[in-house]
Design a protein around this motif. Structure first.
Motif, PDB file in Angstrom:
ATOM      1  N   GLY A  11      17.819 -22.180  29.713  1.00  0.00           N
ATOM      2  CA  GLY A  11      16.684 -22.138  30.632  1.00  0.00           C
ATOM      3  C   GLY A  11      16.589 -20.696  31.127  1.00  0.00           C
ATOM      4  N   PRO A  12      15.752 -20.433  32.144  1.00  0.00           N
ATOM      5  CA  PRO A  12      15.633 -19.062  32.656  1.00  0.00           C
ATOM      6  C   PRO A  12      16.991 -18.450  33.033  1.00  0.00           C
ATOM      7  N   MET A  13      17.866 -19.286  33.605  1.00  0.00           N
ATOM      8  CA  MET A  13      19.160 -18.763  34.067  1.00  0.00           C
ATOM      9  C   MET A  13      20.118 -18.531  32.899  1.00  0.00           C
ATOM     10  N   GLY A  14      20.292 -19.535  32.036  1.00  0.00           N
ATOM     11  CA  GLY A  14      21.227 -19.406  30.921  1.00  0.00           C
ATOM     12  C   GLY A  14      20.817 -18.291  29.968  1.00  0.00           C
ATOM     13  N   ARG A  15      19.508 -18.183  29.746  1.00  0.00           N
ATOM     14  CA  ARG A  15      18.992 -17.123  28.864  1.00  0.00           C
ATOM     15  C   ARG A  15      19.345 -15.743  29.422  1.00  0.00           C
ATOM     16  N   TRP A  31      24.024 -22.144  22.485  1.00  0.00           N
ATOM     17  CA  TRP A  31      23.532 -23.443  22.018  1.00  0.00           C
ATOM     18  C   TRP A  31      22.564 -23.970  23.056  1.00  0.00           C
ATOM     19  N   ASN A  32      21.481 -24.541  22.586  1.00  0.00           N
ATOM     20  CA  ASN A  32      20.518 -25.161  23.491  1.00  0.00           C
ATOM     21  C   ASN A  32      19.923 -26.380  22.803  1.00  0.00           C
ATOM     22  N   ARG A  33      19.630 -27.410  23.615  1.00  0.00           N
ATOM     23  CA  ARG A  33      19.042 -28.639  23.050  1.00  0.00           C
ATOM     24  C   ARG A  33      17.794 -28.294  22.231  1.00  0.00           C
ATOM     25  N   SER A  65      24.850 -23.500  31.737  1.00  0.00           N
ATOM     26  CA  SER A  65      23.799 -23.381  32.749  1.00  0.00           C
ATOM     27  C   SER A  65      22.648 -24.289  32.345  1.00  0.00           C
ATOM     28  N   GLN A  66      22.653 -25.482  32.896  1.00  0.00           N
ATOM     29  CA  GLN A  66      21.623 -26.468  32.563  1.00  0.00           C
ATOM     30  C   GLN A  66      21.037 -27.043  33.848  1.00  0.00           C
ATOM     31  N   THR A  67      20.052 -27.886  33.689  1.00  0.00           N
ATOM     32  CA  THR A  67      19.370 -28.437  34.868  1.00  0.00           C
ATOM     33  C   THR A  67      20.339 -29.134  35.821  1.00  0.00           C
ATOM     34  N   ASP A  68      21.246 -29.930  35.238  1.00  0.00           N
ATOM     35  CA  ASP A  68      22.174 -30.710  36.069  1.00  0.00           C
ATOM     36  C   ASP A  68      23.427 -31.064  35.249  1.00  0.00           C
ATOM     37  N   TYR A  69      24.318 -31.826  35.887  1.00  0.00           N
ATOM     38  CA  TYR A  69      25.563 -32.176  35.192  1.00  0.00           C
ATOM     39  C   TYR A  69      25.354 -33.233  34.109  1.00  0.00           C
ATOM     40  N   LYS A  70      24.304 -34.045  34.263  1.00  0.00           N
ATOM     41  CA  LYS A  70      24.014 -35.050  33.234  1.00  0.00           C
ATOM     42  C   LYS A  70      23.784 -34.341  31.898  1.00  0.00           C
ATOM     43  N   ALA A  71      23.152 -33.190  31.961  1.00  0.00           N
ATOM     44  CA  ALA A  71      22.864 -32.432  30.731  1.00  0.00           C
ATOM     45  C   ALA A  71      24.160 -32.048  30.011  1.00  0.00           C
ATOM     46  N   MET A  72      25.218 -31.765  30.791  1.00  0.00           N
ATOM     47  CA  MET A  72      26.501 -31.408  30.163  1.00  0.00           C
ATOM     48  C   MET A  72      27.062 -32.604  29.378  1.00  0.00           C
ATOM     49  N   TYR A  73      27.019 -33.791  30.008  1.00  0.00           N
ATOM     50  CA  TYR A  73      27.516 -34.977  29.295  1.00  0.00           C
ATOM     51  C   TYR A  73      26.668 -35.233  28.049  1.00  0.00           C
ATOM     52  N   ASP A  74      25.342 -35.145  28.220  1.00  0.00           N
ATOM     53  CA  ASP A  74      24.443 -35.397  27.082  1.00  0.00           C
ATOM     54  C   ASP A  74      24.738 -34.419  25.936  1.00  0.00           C
ATOM     55  N   SER A  75      25.063 -33.181  26.294  1.00  0.00           N
ATOM     56  CA  SER A  75      25.234 -32.144  25.268  1.00  0.00           C
ATOM     57  C   SER A  75      26.620 -32.187  24.625  1.00  0.00           C
ATOM     58  N   LEU A  89      27.871 -23.570  35.684  1.00  0.00           N
ATOM     59  CA  LEU A  89      27.170 -22.884  36.776  1.00  0.00           C
ATOM     60  C   LEU A  89      25.871 -23.603  37.134  1.00  0.00           C
ATOM     61  N   SER A  90      25.756 -24.857  36.688  1.00  0.00           N
ATOM     62  CA  SER A  90      24.578 -25.665  37.046  1.00  0.00           C
ATOM     63  C   SER A  90      24.769 -26.197  38.460  1.00  0.00           C
ATOM     64  N   SER A  91      23.667 -26.588  39.088  1.00  0.00           N
ATOM     65  CA  SER A  91      23.850 -27.139  40.434  1.00  0.00           C
ATOM     66  C   SER A  91      24.040 -28.650  40.359  1.00  0.00           C
ATOM     67  N   GLY A  92      24.778 -29.167  41.347  1.00  0.00           N
ATOM     68  CA  GLY A  92      25.066 -30.600  41.408  1.00  0.00           C
ATOM     69  C   GLY A  92      25.663 -30.919  42.762  1.00  0.00           C
ATOM     70  N   GLY A 115      28.479 -21.714  41.937  1.00  0.00           N
ATOM     71  CA  GLY A 115      27.160 -21.771  42.569  1.00  0.00           C
ATOM     72  C   GLY A 115      26.566 -20.373  42.454  1.00  0.00           C
ATOM     73  N   VAL A 116      25.446 -20.287  41.761  1.00  0.00           N
ATOM     74  CA  VAL A 116      24.826 -18.972  41.521  1.00  0.00           C
ATOM     75  C   VAL A 116      23.932 -18.636  42.708  1.00  0.00           C
ATOM     76  N   MET A 117      24.205 -17.521  43.347  1.00  0.00           N
ATOM     77  CA  MET A 117      23.501 -17.224  44.585  1.00  0.00           C
ATOM     78  C   MET A 117      22.340 -16.242  44.418  1.00  0.00           C
ATOM     79  N   VAL A 118      21.883 -16.066  43.183  1.00  0.00           N
ATOM     80  CA  VAL A 118      20.707 -15.201  42.935  1.00  0.00           C
ATOM     81  C   VAL A 118      19.797 -15.876  41.910  1.00  0.00           C
ATOM     82  N   PRO A 119      18.502 -15.526  41.913  1.00  0.00           N
ATOM     83  CA  PRO A 119      17.621 -16.024  40.854  1.00  0.00           C
ATOM     84  C   PRO A 119      17.900 -15.270  39.555  1.00  0.00           C
ATOM     85  N   PRO A 120      17.346 -15.740  38.419  1.00  0.00           N
ATOM     86  CA  PRO A 120      17.684 -15.109  37.133  1.00  0.00           C
ATOM     87  C   PRO A 120      17.563 -13.572  37.094  1.00  0.00           C
ATOM     88  N   PRO A 121      16.515 -12.952  37.680  1.00  0.00           N
ATOM     89  CA  PRO A 121      16.449 -11.489  37.573  1.00  0.00           C
ATOM     90  C   PRO A 121      17.604 -10.779  38.282  1.00  0.00           C
TER      91      PRO A 121
HETATM   92  P1  NDP Z   1      16.314 -25.318  34.087  1.00  0.00           P
HETATM   93  O1  NDP Z   1      16.141 -26.644  34.716  1.00  0.00           O
HETATM   94  O2  NDP Z   1      15.145 -24.584  33.572  1.00  0.00           O
HETATM   95  O3  NDP Z   1      17.424 -25.474  32.893  1.00  0.00           O
HETATM   96  C1  NDP Z   1      16.994 -25.941  31.750  1.00  0.00           C
HETATM   97  C2  NDP Z   1      18.154 -26.007  30.752  1.00  0.00           C
HETATM   98  O4  NDP Z   1      18.825 -27.266  30.859  1.00  0.00           O
HETATM   99  C3  NDP Z   1      17.588 -25.919  29.368  1.00  0.00           C
HETATM  100  O5  NDP Z   1      18.525 -25.280  28.557  1.00  0.00           O
HETATM  101  C4  NDP Z   1      17.434 -27.394  28.997  1.00  0.00           C
HETATM  102  O6  NDP Z   1      17.377 -27.636  27.625  1.00  0.00           O
HETATM  103  C5  NDP Z   1      18.748 -27.910  29.591  1.00  0.00           C
HETATM  104  N1  NDP Z   1      18.748 -29.351  29.763  1.00  0.00           N
HETATM  105  C6  NDP Z   1      18.173 -30.085  30.744  1.00  0.00           C
HETATM  106  N2  NDP Z   1      18.425 -31.394  30.570  1.00  0.00           N
HETATM  107  C7  NDP Z   1      19.183 -31.489  29.447  1.00  0.00           C
HETATM  108  C8  NDP Z   1      19.778 -32.575  28.763  1.00  0.00           C
HETATM  109  N3  NDP Z   1      19.668 -33.825  29.211  1.00  0.00           N
HETATM  110  N4  NDP Z   1      20.503 -32.301  27.656  1.00  0.00           N
HETATM  111  C9  NDP Z   1      20.647 -31.047  27.209  1.00  0.00           C
HETATM  112  N5  NDP Z   1      20.110 -29.967  27.817  1.00  0.00           N
HETATM  113  C10 NDP Z   1      19.384 -30.187  28.924  1.00  0.00           C
HETATM  114  O7  NDP Z   1      17.085 -24.465  35.100  1.00  0.00           O
HETATM  115  P2  NDP Z   1      17.427 -22.894  35.202  1.00  0.00           P
HETATM  116  O8  NDP Z   1      17.719 -22.276  33.893  1.00  0.00           O
HETATM  117  O9  NDP Z   1      16.417 -22.255  36.091  1.00  0.00           O
HETATM  118  O10 NDP Z   1      18.758 -23.052  36.021  1.00  0.00           O
HETATM  119  C11 NDP Z   1      19.938 -23.601  35.474  1.00  0.00           C
HETATM  120  C12 NDP Z   1      20.849 -24.056  36.610  1.00  0.00           C
HETATM  121  O11 NDP Z   1      21.078 -22.955  37.489  1.00  0.00           O
HETATM  122  C13 NDP Z   1      20.240 -25.193  37.453  1.00  0.00           C
HETATM  123  O12 NDP Z   1      21.245 -26.118  37.776  1.00  0.00           O
HETATM  124  C14 NDP Z   1      19.767 -24.481  38.706  1.00  0.00           C
HETATM  125  O13 NDP Z   1      19.790 -25.325  39.849  1.00  0.00           O
HETATM  126  C15 NDP Z   1      20.775 -23.336  38.825  1.00  0.00           C
HETATM  127  N6  NDP Z   1      20.214 -22.200  39.545  1.00  0.00           N
HETATM  128  C16 NDP Z   1      18.987 -21.727  39.209  1.00  0.00           C
HETATM  129  C17 NDP Z   1      18.424 -20.686  39.912  1.00  0.00           C
HETATM  130  C18 NDP Z   1      17.048 -20.186  39.554  1.00  0.00           C
HETATM  131  O14 NDP Z   1      16.492 -19.443  40.341  1.00  0.00           O
HETATM  132  N7  NDP Z   1      16.518 -20.539  38.381  1.00  0.00           N
HETATM  133  C19 NDP Z   1      19.142 -20.033  41.036  1.00  0.00           C
HETATM  134  C20 NDP Z   1      20.464 -20.562  41.263  1.00  0.00           C
HETATM  135  C21 NDP Z   1      20.962 -21.612  40.549  1.00  0.00           C
HETATM  136  P3  NDP Z   1      15.946 -27.581  26.881  1.00  0.00           P
HETATM  137  O15 NDP Z   1      15.589 -26.134  26.744  1.00  0.00           O
HETATM  138  O16 NDP Z   1      16.198 -28.261  25.576  1.00  0.00           O
HETATM  139  O17 NDP Z   1      14.976 -28.329  27.747  1.00  0.00           O
END
Ligand code: NDP
Length: 291
Positions: A11-15, A31-33, A65-75, A89-92, A115-121
């Motif tokens: 996602g924006p953060m992991g990228r 790796w990404n879904r 770095s995914q949306t939530d912890y469920k994503a980790m189990y799914d992956s 580093l996902s939030s939960g 816990g990541v205390m900054v946005p992606p930039p």
């Molecule tokens: P996103 O919600 O955009 O993360 C999306 C990522 O999670 C994608 O790689 C997505 O895969 C993956 N994902 C979601 N659900 C699943 C699933 N069920 N199985 C597999 N992969 C899944 O969040 P961000 O990248 O913005 O942030 C990541 C984490 O960092 C979050 O927990 C967020 O709370 C935390 N955070 C974010 C900040 C921010 O400003 N963005 C700041 C501080 C913390 P796919 O591409 O396939 O959909």
């Protein structure tokens, strides 16, 4: 050669994290879904793993770095992870993190959380910091690699703590800014612009963290730690009555009253609990009791 690292979740953060590792010379597997999101990273030198198992096999250090912890189990469910250090580093919620640590340990791997205390930039920038919790020796082992993302602040062995801090900071941030927005809306009803109010708000917010007589962050911390909340000239009863006025002011301005009403109710419950002559920090007695 710099230590290899795997990033799961783009996602924006992991990228941004994967880009930052690459820029700092770390061999990076991703790796990404949705695999297509890895294309720009592969162009920058990342290796795209075909499966989660391949991603885990590539590096001892696996940053998630995914949306939530469920994503980790799914992956990662079903993938071999023996000996890996997962840094999620996902939030939960804290309990979710504690359950995740047990799940990971059951697979002969280990979990650090953050816990990541900054946005992606902000990732990789001088002010970036990430609060980590879990086994400290794991953080020490991988600190040089993790440091490229931001300061590696260790907050404790309880793996849930990183996100307890994260939630605490987020609550402080959201509620402060929402109160600011509420105040702006109230003043707007009388023709005052947000920009006209901003210097006054700045003075208040800045003073709260400073050392002067309005330095309430320090004053309240000292009172709470000492278990002593002197009311002095600012009693809880006086503040509860003033909170009634804050609700009336919002109603008269024709704006939403939910914020001031929540505050007023908390203040009066504190008075009713016997803290009428105590100070503001005594609200913690009601807050701690829970719903
Ligand atoms: P996103 O919600 O955009 O993360 C999306 C990522 O999670 C994608 O790689 C997505 O895969 C993956 N994902 C979601 N659900 C699943 C699933 N069920 N199985 C597999 N992969 C899944 O969040 P961000 O990248 O913005 O942030 C990541 C984490 O960092 C979050 O927990 C967020 O709370 C935390 N955070 C974010 C900040 C921010 O400003 N963005 C700041 C501080 C913390 P796919 O591409 O396939 O959909």
């Amino acid at each position: 050669m710099k230590a290899p690292v795997t990033v799961v979740g783009l996602g924006p953060m992991g990228r941004t994290m994967a880009e930052t590792f690459l820029k700092n010379g770390h061999p990076t597997t991703v790796w990404n879904r949705t695999a297509s999101k890895a294309t720009p990273l592969v162009e920058q030198g990342a290796t795209l793993a075909a499966t989660p198992a391949e991603a885990l096999a590539a590096s001892e250090l696996v940053v998630i770095s995914q949306t939530d912890y469920k994503a980790m189990y799914d992956s990662l469910d079903g993938a071999e992870m023996k000996g890996r250090v997962l840094v999620n580093l996902s939030s939960g919620s804290p309990d979710e993190l504690r359950r995740a640590a047990e799940w990971v340990e059951g697979k002969d791997a280990a979990l650090l959380t953050g816990g990541v205390m900054v946005p992606p930039p902000g990732i990789g920038q001088p002010d970036a910091y990430i609060m980590y919790s879990g086994p400290e020796e794991l953080l020490d082992r991988h600190r040089d690699t993790l440091r490229v993302l931001g300061d590696t602040t260790y907050v404790g062995a309880d793996v849930g703590l990183s996100n307890l801090y994260y939630q605490a900071q987020l609550y402080l941030f959201w509620s402060t800014l929402t109160a600011y927005i509420h105040s702006i809306a109230m003043l707007q009803s009388a023709g005052v612009s947000a920009e006209q109010f901003r210097p006054f708000a700045t003075e208040t917010v800045t003073a709260l963290g400073a050392d002067g007589p309005m330095g309430f962050l320090r004053i309240i911390a000292e009172e709470v730690d000492a278990g002593h909340s002197p009311g002095g000239e600012n009693s809880m009863l006086m503040m509860a009555i003033s909170a009634d006025h804050a609700v009336e002011a919002a109603a008269q301005a024709g704006i939403d009253t939910v914020g001031p009403r929540a505050l007023r109710d908390l203040f009066w419950r504190t008075v009713d609990a016997g803290h009428g002559s105590d100070g503001l920090s005594s609200v913690i007695e009601v807050i701690r009791k829970g719903a």
